[in-house]
Scaffold this motif. Structure first.
Motif, PDB file in Angstrom:
ATOM      1  N   UNK A  60      10.271  26.306 -42.104  1.00 27.97           N
ATOM      2  CA  UNK A  60      10.265  27.755 -41.874  1.00 27.97           C
ATOM      3  C   UNK A  60      11.663  28.327 -41.836  1.00 27.97           C
ATOM      4  N   UNK A  61      12.649  27.456 -41.805  1.00 23.03           N
ATOM      5  CA  UNK A  61      14.009  27.928 -41.550  1.00 23.03           C
ATOM      6  C   UNK A  61      14.673  28.344 -42.856  1.00 23.03           C
ATOM      7  N   UNK A  62      15.173  29.562 -42.902  1.00 22.82           N
ATOM      8  CA  UNK A  62      15.926  30.055 -44.055  1.00 22.82           C
ATOM      9  C   UNK A  62      15.234  29.687 -45.355  1.00 22.82           C
ATOM     10  N   UNK A 127      25.684  26.367 -44.149  1.00 21.33           N
ATOM     11  CA  UNK A 127      26.566  27.524 -44.281  1.00 21.33           C
ATOM     12  C   UNK A 127      26.412  28.470 -43.089  1.00 21.33           C
ATOM     13  N   UNK A 128      25.180  28.605 -42.597  1.00 24.24           N
ATOM     14  CA  UNK A 128      24.961  29.478 -41.446  1.00 24.24           C
ATOM     15  C   UNK A 128      25.761  28.997 -40.253  1.00 24.24           C
TER      16      UNK A 128
ATOM     17  N   UNK C 391      25.417  34.424 -42.746  1.00 26.41           N
ATOM     18  CA  UNK C 391      24.189  33.703 -42.452  1.00 26.41           C
ATOM     19  C   UNK C 391      24.047  33.539 -40.954  1.00 26.41           C
ATOM     20  N   UNK C 392      22.884  33.328 -40.443  1.00 30.56           N
ATOM     21  CA  UNK C 392      21.600  33.245 -41.137  1.00 30.56           C
ATOM     22  C   UNK C 392      20.856  34.570 -41.095  1.00 30.56           C
ATOM     23  N   UNK C 396      22.276  37.812 -45.510  1.00 26.62           N
ATOM     24  CA  UNK C 396      22.617  36.573 -46.202  1.00 26.62           C
ATOM     25  C   UNK C 396      21.503  36.171 -47.156  1.00 26.62           C
ATOM     26  N   UNK C 397      20.278  36.297 -46.677  1.00 26.16           N
ATOM     27  CA  UNK C 397      19.141  35.939 -47.529  1.00 26.16           C
ATOM     28  C   UNK C 397      19.203  36.757 -48.820  1.00 26.16           C
ATOM     29  N   UNK C 475      15.891  36.649 -41.258  1.00 26.34           N
ATOM     30  CA  UNK C 475      16.786  35.711 -41.914  1.00 26.34           C
ATOM     31  C   UNK C 475      16.429  34.281 -41.592  1.00 26.34           C
ATOM     32  N   UNK C 476      16.325  34.003 -40.312  1.00 28.07           N
ATOM     33  CA  UNK C 476      16.114  32.613 -39.900  1.00 28.07           C
ATOM     34  C   UNK C 476      14.755  32.112 -40.360  1.00 28.07           C
ATOM     35  N   UNK C 477      13.760  32.989 -40.290  1.00 28.14           N
ATOM     36  CA  UNK C 477      12.406  32.556 -40.636  1.00 28.14           C
ATOM     37  C   UNK C 477      12.013  33.017 -42.030  1.00 28.14           C
ATOM     38  N   UNK C 478      12.989  33.054 -42.921  1.00 31.98           N
ATOM     39  CA  UNK C 478      12.715  33.645 -44.235  1.00 31.98           C
ATOM     40  C   UNK C 478      11.624  32.907 -45.001  1.00 31.98           C
TER      41      UNK C 478
END
Lengths: 497, 489, 498
Positions: A60-62, A127-128, C391-392, C396-397, C475-478
């Protein structure tokens, strides 16, 4: 990865992130101050119990997250966790009330970034966390709020942003070439891509800002001295190593031979290790000297990176050595930085003991036998041995390393010299002392039990160099002492006239 | 059934005109309200009947053409009849509350109102040139009278000027009618058209048409013959201005349009069509420009009428020598423009009257800060403005859309520019009013809320104008085959 | 099912009805008005959620009737419209909460909230419009509904801004009308259709189609604030903060961008647009606008003005994204439609909080505000980093997806634009953050007011916190289903597969 380890890994990265929430929710200053050393503990436990090779999928992350730990990351993670812990202990005693909460928040954020980037295997989370560490690090640099700190912060931020952008572009290109979101797929893709040189250039420059590559280093000697001492310790000990890690996980080692890039890196490393020393010995302030020393030491590591780039066959041998060197330098430099925040005890015996403990990690950097430095130097020397390396510059590496050793000790001596002028007498807060002692003992003792790997390079017992090696380690040090003595004498006589 | 409806439609206004002549204003009001009710119901009934069964010819008193008066009851005509009923009814109701019953000369309002109404119905339904002339005269004279009801010297001056223009227009028209009769021996428009389809065009008939159209253009206040309109509309009582702007000018235009559509193709010329279009465009630009510069609220609205009337005259070039589809689009667009302008302009004048009543001044800058009191009238004014700016979803937008399609379809792209520029210019003067009302000034604490009935009427009209766009297709279906009819049966 | 047919209309009507009800409520009816506002917003949120679910599962929501001969009024819900509708529904709810707090005790609240709801109704209409004509209907309605909000304060400056706004947008509307009418005359009524209509257009029409495209973009570009049509946007920032927030995040600016997306994807079709050579120039224009907006933002000293120029820059990301010929780039552009909305609304909320609580309008007054208002400043920081593309966060996405898309379609120069723009973004946001957190306050604030237990009124405090949290979460849960990124991928999948 087992459920317990997965949980621990998540905890390791997320616990430091609690700080901003605590700060917002109005957690007490006291709790935040005293919890500082506890933040990296889950990471420490994780690195001690978990076996390398495990991975944790976070779909689910990024763009689809993947965290994990291999041999290389293990050492980096260990260094990071240890250093942040001891620096945290030190900070408990060191911090003043001034903007305490703000400091704690940035501390937690930077730590989370530093830990996270070490375990991240997918590009986006790597990168985050890298960016998180960079930007939150700004808060540590400018914490004191002086004019000087602000200037240093500005330079730090400007260069960091440029670096971030170079990394972003490089990773984007590489990720598109690999058609993958995983770091592990990148090196091979870069090796085959027609835009190879562009990507390599972007990545070297981008991570080079963090690693203090010559001409990208300006922020380093400005930022390290102005930051609060525990922050300088982690900046120099752990955070600049993130740049190195970036190179190690993205550049195409072992896939193709890149003599041009190898040469460039070696030249850069040489310039860094010697040039920084030349600049460093002219500095007045102990922490500035240490910052230059870091650049110089990073130069030696860049040297190895260059060699590894140039010779794909030798790269698998070089990478563990780089990791070993990183660990050694990180612990020793952390201890040195912390010592800059000490007060001298008044009792003579205590005083002598303290000077000894301050000096030892420094000497370790220079390669004093029976220290981690000796091991690192020997391993490095073996790894870069001329006859085993296929590289045009191979012959120059050994003298360079020797010159580097001389430069290192000169810087250490300079540091001790400036420190004598600066240290004041007084009682150290107990936690501060404990932090520093822990750092020194980590560097001098605990190092030997850490999971580094020099098999085949240094004969067992590794902590006991053979006699011929002792001489090889000692004579550059003698040269350095000689130069230093000469300089002192000359300056005295000049002053007398 | 339709017989009764027709009888009701035609005779109530005349009967009520006579009836109210005998009473004073207040009693006339009561009587008129009943009349308005009858008229609206009858018009609605007629409209429904035609919508269901289609149009028909109606010989007045049982005599058919060419001897008797024959009325043409088609979809378009009944739609206009209904429009008249709605707008005039609204103005009548509004006037009942708005006009001061104590001034003695105000008792003539009701008779004039009813005469006007009957004239309008006569024009919408009339089939031959002379009947149309009679209707036109009836309208003009009662309109002049209504303007003069303002009472002050200015009102009298404006009404005299109006009278002069109206008479001049009638004269030109009458001259044209005489020429036509001399040449074709008939007064029925359809008759002339039939004759022309069998015979070559006699020389001089162009002159007749030109005279008639010029006279009607004067009555419609086409640029540059518009000078009489703003003073008359600006100074009259608000309900009167509403009637005048919404309906009266449309009557003369309606006749001109019918003449052009029946006779324009054989008699007219491309140059004439383009010239009229050009004058219309000039009216759009010039009228809007002057509207921007007016200091008094009602003058702004009056000049806006000059501009809006300009659009109507684009019908002439857009129906001359063009394909069937384009011509249809232009006619539909024009019809919608007539209806939406009638509704919107009536709403606007009535709302403006209320606003003037509220702030106690007729100047635009007196509106500063009015929007704080959230008067309905300002809201109605704004909604009507949307239609005038021809922004969606108003009827004005639907009209503009069709006209745009027609211009693009016929390749006469220059009218596109006029339409777009006109929209923007009208936005300029309407937003000027909005702007004034939003200005926060310290002074305006005095604000008088007119009674709800006064405020609701313009709101309903404005809503109708706005909603017309959404229902255009239904309306246009009822008006199917507008402006067209076979010759006498 | 007939209910499905009426759903779009319900979505539209909730705001419209709320608007009408509020207009007739008395000025003092504070509680009732707030209840109506929030109730309608919640109802709409529910309706939109149901529709999102339905569209995901392929339910057809559509309603149409003939408005003019040959012209249909069409409301229709497809994946793309739900994207915009969802954004509008969520942010309307938050902005309403914010506005209630913001306008406490100020005059003309009925008027404000009436037009506010009307504005949102127009946005809903724009989202659900099923053809260009219907789109235009609501597009113009939006112009009208926004004007009273822009000039709400009634000052000279506000009126001037309103004037600029009207001149720009109405002229743009006229150009758009011309283009739509022309297109209609040429090929008839065109519903929005995934894949577009001109894949196999008659070569004889190409010239006209190109010209119409230029006109369409010019007309829509005014609201999307594409250079050189952006002049109104920085001026319009005099409006009250909730209005700016809505203007920049959802309503006006996005309507333009959304229109461009519709034209490129659902009218012309992405293939046809590329074939006609229309995408490349548009991409260049968007790229220039991105850099231009950022560069101009650098020199602004007024906080909201800086944010406004930042919008100029950010909205063009959307346009740049859809000009990248390929599914990934398109995803990047579309997802920014949502991301930019969430981030920018956060920033404007915060700007409003600073102005209302401390009286801060200029950037150099912000020193040390982070200590006084940590929550707001945290939200601002998150928003700013999002804009930079760190990010995140959401930004960023966007950048990552767009960058990947650009490379996939061999437009490598876009990477340069992205990097440069991020640098500029950093250059104008980071100094603000430094001031917030690391400078000492200058003594007293320009105009401070104590407002409840929190750092500011709770009505003002929570909306930016929520949107900031959303900035982080999207972003984090994209990669989760129904995240903006996943939804954008769905839209693009449907657009490219047909």
């Amino acid at each position: 990865m087992m459920a317990f380890e997965s949980f621990l890994l998540l905890l390791a990265v997320c616990v430091p992130l609690l700080y901003p929430i605590m700060a917002l929710a109005g957690g007490s200053d006291k709790v935040m101050r005293h919890a500082l050393p506890l933040l990296p503990i889950p990471a420490l436990i994780f690195v001690l119990v978990a076996q390398p090779g495990g991975q944790l999928e976070l779909p689910w992350l990024l763009n689809g997250g993947l965290w994990g730990m291999d041999e290389l990351r293990r050492l980096f993670l260990l260094l990071t966790a240890v250093l942040w812990t001891v620096a945290g202990v030190f900070a408990v005693g060191y911090l003043k009330v001034h903007h305490l909460r703000r400091f704690c928040v940035f501390w937690g954020l930077t730590l989370a970034g530093n830990l996270g980037l070490t375990v991240a295997v997918d590009i986006a989370s790597f990168y985050s966390f890298f960016a998180l560490m960079t930007f939150a690090g700004y808060g540590l640099v400018v914490h004191e709020g002086t004019e000087e700190a602000n200037r240093a912060g500005r330079v730090y931020l400007a260069m960091a942003v440029v670096g971030e952008m170079a990394i972003l572009a490089g990773l984007l290109l590489a990720s598109a070439a690999a058609d993958s979101q995983m770091l592990s797929d990148i090196p091979a893709a870069i090796a085959e891509s027609p835009q190879r040189d562009l990507m390599i250039a972007l990545l070297i420059v981008g991570f080079g800002v963090k690693a203090g590559l010559p001409l990208l280093h300006f922020w380093l000697p400005m930022a390290h001295p102005v930051a609060p001492t525990p922050a300088s310790a982690v900046l120099s000990g752990a955070m600049i190593k993130a740049g190195l890690l970036g190179w190690l996980v993205t550049l195409p080692f072992g896939d193709i031979s890149l003599p041009v890039w190898g040469t460039l890196m070696v030249v850069a490393g040489a310039v860094a290790s010697l040039g920084a020393a030349a600049l460093g010995v002219c500095q007045q302030r102990p922490k500035t000297v240490l910052a230059y020393s870091s650049i110089s030491q990073m130069g030696l590591m860049v040297l190895m990176v260059g060699a590894a780039l140039a010779d794909p066959q030798r790269a698998p041998v070089l990478l563990p050595v780089i990791a070993l060197y990183t660990l050694h330098h990180g612990l020793a430099k952390g201890s040195l930085f912390l010592s800059a925040g000490l007060l001298l005890p008044s009792a003579r015996m205590h005083r002598a003991l303290m000077w000894l403990l301050v000096a030892l990690p420094g000497l370790s950097l220079a390669g004093l036998p029976f220290t981690s430095g000796a091991l690192a130097k020997l391993a490095m020397k073996e790894a870069l041995a001329e006859d085993k390396l296929e590289f045009a510059l191979a012959g120059y590496l050994s003298p360079l390393m020797t010159a580097g050793a001389v430069a290192t000790l000169l810087l250490v001596l300079r540091y001790l010299w400036t420190l004598t002028a600066k240290l004041e007498t007084g009682r150290n807060p107990p936690m501060l002392l404990a932090g520093w002692l822990a750092a020194s003992s980590m560097s001098l003792l605990a190092f030997w039990w850490m999971p580094w790997n020099v098999e085949g390079l240094v004969k067992a017992p590794v902590w006991l160099p053979a006699l011929y090696q002792v001489w090889a380690l000692i004579w550059p040090m003698l040269v350095a002492v000689g130069i230093a003595g000469l300089t002192v004498r000359v300056t005295r006589s000049v002053k007398q006239r | 059934m339709t017989l009764w409806l027709m009888a009701g439609l035609l005779f109530t206004p005349l009967a009520w005109a006579v009836l109210t002549l005998l009473t004073d204003f207040s009693r006339g009001r009561l009587v008129s309200w009943a009349g308005i009710l009858v008229q609206v119901l009858v018009s609605l009934g007629l409209w429904l009947a035609v919508a269901r069964d289609g149009g028909f010819y109606y010989g007045l008193g049982g005599w058919d053409a060419p001897l008797g008066i024959e009325l043409r009851v088609d979809g378009l005509a009944v739609t206009f009849v209904l429009l008249t009923a709605v707008v005039a009814g609204a103005c009548g109701l509004h006037a009942g509350a708005y006009i001061d019953p104590d001034k003695p000369w105000h008792r003539y309002f009701w008779p004039l109102f009813w005469f006007l109404w009957s004239g309008l119905n006569a024009v919408w339904l009339g089939g031959d040139l002379f009947n149309l002339y009679v209707g036109l005269e009836l309208i003009s004279l009662s309109a002049v009278g209504l303007v003069a009801l303002g009472g002050q010297a200015g009102a009298l001056r404006a009404s005299l000027r109006y009278l002069l223009a109206a008479l001049l227009g009638s004269l030109a028209y009458l001259l044209g009618v005489a020429l036509i009769y001399g040449q074709f021996g008939t007064l029925s428009i359809a008759g002339v058209a039939t004759w022309l389809s069998d015979h070559p065009v006699p020389s001089g008939s162009g002159m007749a048409l030109a005279l008639m159209i010029a006279g009607l253009a004067l009555k419609t206040a086409l640029f540059p013959l518009h000078r009489w309109l703003p003073p008359a509309h600006g100074i009259a009582k608000s309900p009167v201005s509403a009637l005048l702007s919404a309906l009266v000018v449309k009557a003369s235009f309606y006749i001109a349009a019918r003449l052009w559509l029946e006779l324009g193709q054989p008699i007219g010329s491309l140059a004439a069509a383009q010239l009229i279009g050009l004058l219309g465009s000039a009216a759009v630009v010039w009228g809007s420009w002057l509207a921007c510069r007016q200091q008094r609220l009602k003058q702004v609205v009056a000049y806006s009428s000059v501009a809006q009337i300009g659009y109507l005259f684009l019908l002439f070039p857009l129906t001359f020598s063009v394909s069937e589809t384009v011509s249809l689009q232009a006619q539909q667009g024009m019809t919608l423009q007539v209806i939406s302008h009638a509704l919107a302009k009536a709403a606007m004048f009535l709302a403006a009257g209320n606003l003037i009543l509220s702030v106690g001044s007729n100047r635009v800058d007196a509106l500063a800060g009015v929007s704080r009191f959230l008067p309905f009238s300002l809201f109605s004014f704004g909604l009507a403005g949307v239609s005038l700016m021809s922004l969606p979803p108003s009827g004005g937008f639907a009209a503009k859309w069709l006209l745009l399609q027609a211009s693009l379809g016929s390749g006469q792209w220059w009218w596109v520019l006029v339409l777009l520029a006109g929209g923007l210019l009208s936005a300029a003067y309407i937003f000027r009013i909005y702007r004034a009302s939003f200005l926060e000034s310290s002074g305006t604490d005095q604000f008088f809320h007119p009674s709800r009935s006064l405020e609701v009427i313009p709101l309903i009209l404005a809503m109708l104008a706005l909603g017309l766009g959404l229902a255009s297709d239904q309306v246009l279906t009822v008006m199917a085959l507008p402006f067209e009819g076979e010759g006498a049966p | 099912m007939t209910l499905n047919m009426w759903m779009p209309l319900f979505a539209l009507m909730t705001s419209l009805m709320a608007s009408l009800v509020i207009f007739v409520l008395p000025e003092q009816g504070y509680r009732l008005r707030t209840a109506v506002n929030l109730g309608a917003a919640l109802v709409k949120l529910g309706i939109v959620a149901v529709m999102v679910w339905g569209v995901f599962h392929g339910v057809d929501y559509g309603l149409s009737f003939t408005m003019l001969p040959g012209v249909e009024f069409v409301l229709k819900a497809d994946a793309l419209s739900m994207m915009f509708a969802g954004l509008s529904a969520v942010l309307w709810f938050l902005t309403t909460i914010y506005a209630v707090g913001y306008l406490e005790d100020s005059p003309n609240r009925s008027r404000f909230f009436g037009f506010f709801s009307l504005c949102v109704a127009s946005t809903m209409g724009i989202a659900l419009a099923g053809n260009l004509f219907t789109f235009f209907l609501f597009y113009e309605m939006l112009t009208l509904a926004t004007y009273p909000l822009v000039v709400h304060r009634g000052t000279e400056q506000a009126l001037r801004a309103g004037r600029a706004y009207v001149i720009y947008t109405l002229t743009g509307g006229a150009v758009l009308l011309l283009a739509i009418a022309w297109l209609q005359g040429l090929v008839g009524d065109l519903p929005f259709r995934e894949g577009g209509h001109f894949g196999d257009a008659d070569p004889a029409l190409h010239g006209s189609l190109i010209l119409i495209f230029v006109l369409l973009i010019a007309g829509l570009g005014v609201k999307a604030a594409i250079f050189p049509l952006h002049g109104w946007l920085p001026q319009a920032m005099v409006a009250p903060a909730p209005v700016s927030a809505l203007l920049h995040a959802v309503a006006v600016v996005k309507a333009g961008a959304f229109g461009i997306v519709r034209v490129v994807y659902d009218i012309y079709g992405i293939e046809a647009s590329a074939m006609l050579g229309l995408l490349e120039p548009l991409a260049w224009l968007a790229a220039f606008t991105i850099l231009y907006g950022s560069a101009r933002a650098l020199s602004q000293v007024d906080l909201k003005r800086r944010l406004a120029f930042s919008t100029v820059s950010q909205v063009s990301y959307i346009i740049l994204g859809i000009c990248l010929f390929g599914p990934v780039g398109a995803t990047g552009g579309l997802v920014h439609l949502l991301h930019q909305g969430i981030m920018k609304i956060t920033l404007f909320f915060c700007a409003g909080n600073y102005a209302e609580t401390l009286g801060i309008h200029r950037i150099d007054e912000m020193d040390g505000a982070g200590r006084r208002m940590p929550g707001t400043s945290l939200a601002f920081t998150v928003g700013a980093f999002g804009m930079i593309g760190a990010p995140p966060l959401a930004g960023f996405i966007t950048k990552w997806t767009m960058g990947t898309g650009a490379l996939a379609s061999n437009m490598d120069w876009v990477i340069g634009v992205l990097v440069l723009s991020s640098l500029l973004n950093a250059a104008y946001f980071l100094p603000i953050l430094h001031r917030l957190w690391f400078r000492e306050p200058r003594g007293s604030w320009p105009h401070e007011r104590q407002w409840g237990r929190l750092e500011t009124s709770a009505w003002l405090f929570w909306p930016p916190m929520l949107t900031a949290a959303m900035t982080v979460l999207v972003g984090v849960l994209a990669s989760l289903p129904f995240s903006p990124l996943s939804w954008a991928e769905l839209v693009v999948l449907r657009a490219y597969s047909s």
